[in-house]
Design a protein around this motif. Structure first.
Motif, mmCIF file in Angstrom:
data_model
loop_
_atom_site.group_PDB
_atom_site.id
_atom_site.type_symbol
_atom_site.label_atom_id
_atom_site.label_comp_id
_atom_site.label_asym_id
_atom_site.label_seq_id
_atom_site.Cartn_x
_atom_site.Cartn_y
_atom_site.Cartn_z
ATOM 1 N N MET A 217 -2.718 11.311 10.902
ATOM 2 C CA MET A 217 -3.141 10.238 11.583
ATOM 3 C C MET A 217 -4.158 9.119 10.700
ATOM 4 N N THR A 218 -3.736 7.918 10.517
ATOM 5 C CA THR A 218 -4.652 7.026 9.870
ATOM 6 C C THR A 218 -6.233 6.661 10.324
ATOM 7 N N ASN A 219 -7.087 6.899 9.735
ATOM 8 C CA ASN A 219 -8.422 6.561 10.151
ATOM 9 C C ASN A 219 -8.692 5.055 9.761
ATOM 10 N N ILE A 220 -9.602 4.357 10.446
ATOM 11 C CA ILE A 220 -10.135 3.032 10.586
ATOM 12 C C ILE A 220 -10.308 2.297 8.996
ATOM 13 N N ASN A 221 -11.165 3.321 8.084
ATOM 14 C CA ASN A 221 -11.344 2.830 7.023
ATOM 15 C C ASN A 221 -10.103 2.774 6.350
ATOM 16 N N ASN A 222 -9.034 3.514 6.277
ATOM 17 C CA ASN A 222 -7.791 3.257 5.647
ATOM 18 C C ASN A 222 -7.165 1.771 6.136
ATOM 19 N N VAL B 257 0.489 -0.275 -1.259
ATOM 20 C CA VAL B 257 -0.888 -0.430 -0.574
ATOM 21 C C VAL B 257 -1.199 0.653 0.254
ATOM 22 N N ARG B 258 -0.047 1.170 1.095
ATOM 23 C CA ARG B 258 -0.381 2.171 2.111
ATOM 24 C C ARG B 258 -0.597 3.485 1.237
ATOM 25 N N ALA B 259 0.052 3.700 0.175
ATOM 26 C CA ALA B 259 -0.163 4.751 -0.738
ATOM 27 C C ALA B 259 -1.574 4.936 -1.193
ATOM 28 N N ILE B 260 -1.914 3.886 -1.868
ATOM 29 C CA ILE B 260 -3.254 3.700 -2.528
ATOM 30 C C ILE B 260 -4.545 3.671 -1.569
ATOM 31 N N THR B 261 -4.472 3.450 -0.106
ATOM 32 C CA THR B 261 -5.287 3.521 0.690
ATOM 33 C C THR B 261 -5.252 4.586 1.306
ATOM 34 N N ASN B 262 -4.358 5.464 1.277
ATOM 35 C CA ASN B 262 -4.079 6.948 1.470
ATOM 36 C C ASN B 262 -3.897 6.779 3.319
ATOM 37 N N SER B 263 -2.951 5.919 3.489
ATOM 38 C CA SER B 263 -2.495 5.768 4.997
ATOM 39 C C SER B 263 -1.119 6.418 4.876
ATOM 40 N N ILE B 264 -1.113 7.636 4.655
ATOM 41 C CA ILE B 264 0.017 8.384 4.347
ATOM 42 C C ILE B 264 1.189 8.171 5.357
ATOM 43 N N GLU B 265 0.610 8.424 6.603
ATOM 44 C CA GLU B 265 1.780 8.440 7.550
ATOM 45 C C GLU B 265 2.386 7.092 7.739
ATOM 46 N N ARG B 266 1.604 6.093 7.724
ATOM 47 C CA ARG B 266 2.140 4.577 7.663
ATOM 48 C C ARG B 266 2.999 4.444 6.485
ATOM 49 N N HIS B 267 2.519 5.117 5.359
ATOM 50 C CA HIS B 267 3.031 4.730 3.950
ATOM 51 C C HIS B 267 4.583 5.345 4.089
ATOM 52 N N LYS B 268 4.644 6.694 4.865
ATOM 53 C CA LYS B 268 6.148 7.266 4.868
ATOM 54 C C LYS B 268 6.869 6.431 5.795
ATOM 55 N N ARG C 194 10.564 4.431 4.248
ATOM 56 C CA ARG C 194 11.930 4.896 4.930
ATOM 57 C C ARG C 194 12.951 3.527 4.801
ATOM 58 N N ILE C 195 12.080 2.395 4.584
ATOM 59 C CA ILE C 195 12.701 1.196 4.871
ATOM 60 C C ILE C 195 12.911 0.596 3.460
ATOM 61 N N THR C 196 11.664 0.910 2.819
ATOM 62 C CA THR C 196 11.594 0.155 1.446
ATOM 63 C C THR C 196 12.646 1.096 0.418
ATOM 64 N N PHE C 197 12.770 2.218 0.382
ATOM 65 C CA PHE C 197 13.535 3.043 -0.646
ATOM 66 C C PHE C 197 15.000 2.356 -0.461
ATOM 67 N N PRO C 198 15.508 2.562 0.624
ATOM 68 C CA PRO C 198 17.041 1.979 0.467
ATOM 69 C C PRO C 198 16.958 0.408 0.127
ATOM 70 N N LEU C 199 16.184 -0.138 0.722
ATOM 71 C CA LEU C 199 16.284 -1.696 0.313
ATOM 72 C C LEU C 199 16.128 -1.846 -1.269
ATOM 73 N N TRP C 200 15.046 -1.281 -2.023
ATOM 74 C CA TRP C 200 14.605 -1.414 -3.164
ATOM 75 C C TRP C 200 15.884 -0.832 -3.977
ATOM 76 N N LEU C 201 16.445 0.355 -3.792
ATOM 77 C CA LEU C 201 17.565 0.998 -4.479
ATOM 78 C C LEU C 201 18.724 0.011 -4.462
ATOM 79 N N TYR C 202 19.299 -0.527 -3.297
ATOM 80 C CA TYR C 202 20.223 -1.235 -3.170
ATOM 81 C C TYR C 202 19.913 -2.580 -4.177
#
Length: 182
Positions: A1-6, A142-153, A157-165
């Motif tokens: 779960m993402t907390n408010i600080n994230n 940004v979601r990775a560096i702010t430790n919003s890991i669930e939101r990052h994941k 899932r969308i970013t990876f295939p787009l960027w790879l393409y």
């Protein structure tokens, strides 16, 4: 779960994400049409750059796949390093791409028939998705560096295939047009 600080940390970056997501495509489009020689600069065409930036696109694709495998194997440290390197490669690609087009005329695709249609479908989707992927990459990072890991994941899932393409089709576009470079 993402907390408010994230979420608060993420919001600090939102203006930059919006600005960069708009500014980068506009700057590339403008600079693509600016020729340094038109402003009195005696600059030789940087015709050696296309195979280099195509190689950087290929490297980016490899880094993305390796980063995906690293995170699947729960190697977070390696994943972070690979993703940071992929972002760096994309920035270097962009700088080289703009430098090439500011010093050289665009190369026209010389193929005919079905291959011409295939080329333009790949090129148009590559260009469109290279614009679309910018905010996705930035938000994912940004979601990775702010430790919003669930939101990052979720967005990864969308970013990876787009960027790879975009990375893979960049190489394909280069390979298809390379016989027509002067």
């Amino acid at each position: 779960m993402t907390n408010i600080n994230n979420l608060e940390d993420e919001k600090k970056y939102n203006k930059w994400i919006v600005v960069l997501s708009i500014l980068i495509p506009i700057a590339v489009a403008v600079l693509f049409n600016v020729k340094l020689k038109d402003f009195g600069f005696n600059v030789e065409p940087l015709t050696f750059l296309p195979p280099i930036y195509a190689g950087i696109n290929a490297l980016t694709a490899v880094l993305l796949v390796l980063a995906f495998l690293a995170i699947k194997n729960k190697n977070i440290v390696l994943h972070k390093k690979l993703m940071s390197t992929a972002i760096g490669c994309s920035v270097i690609f962009l700088l080289m791409y703009v430098a090439y087009h500011m010093t050289s005329d665009s190369t026209k695709f010389g193929g005919e028939g079905v291959i011409r249609t295939v080329y333009f479908v790949i090129l148009i989707t590559h260009i469109a998705l290279s614009i679309v992927v910018i905010p996705f990459v930035l938000i994912t990072y940004v979601r990775a560096i702010t430790n919003s890991i669930e939101r990052h994941k979720k967005i990864a899932r969308i970013t990876f295939p787009l960027w790879l393409y975009v990375a893979v089709t960049g190489v394909i576009v280069y390979l298809m047009i390379s016989p027509y470079y002067i």
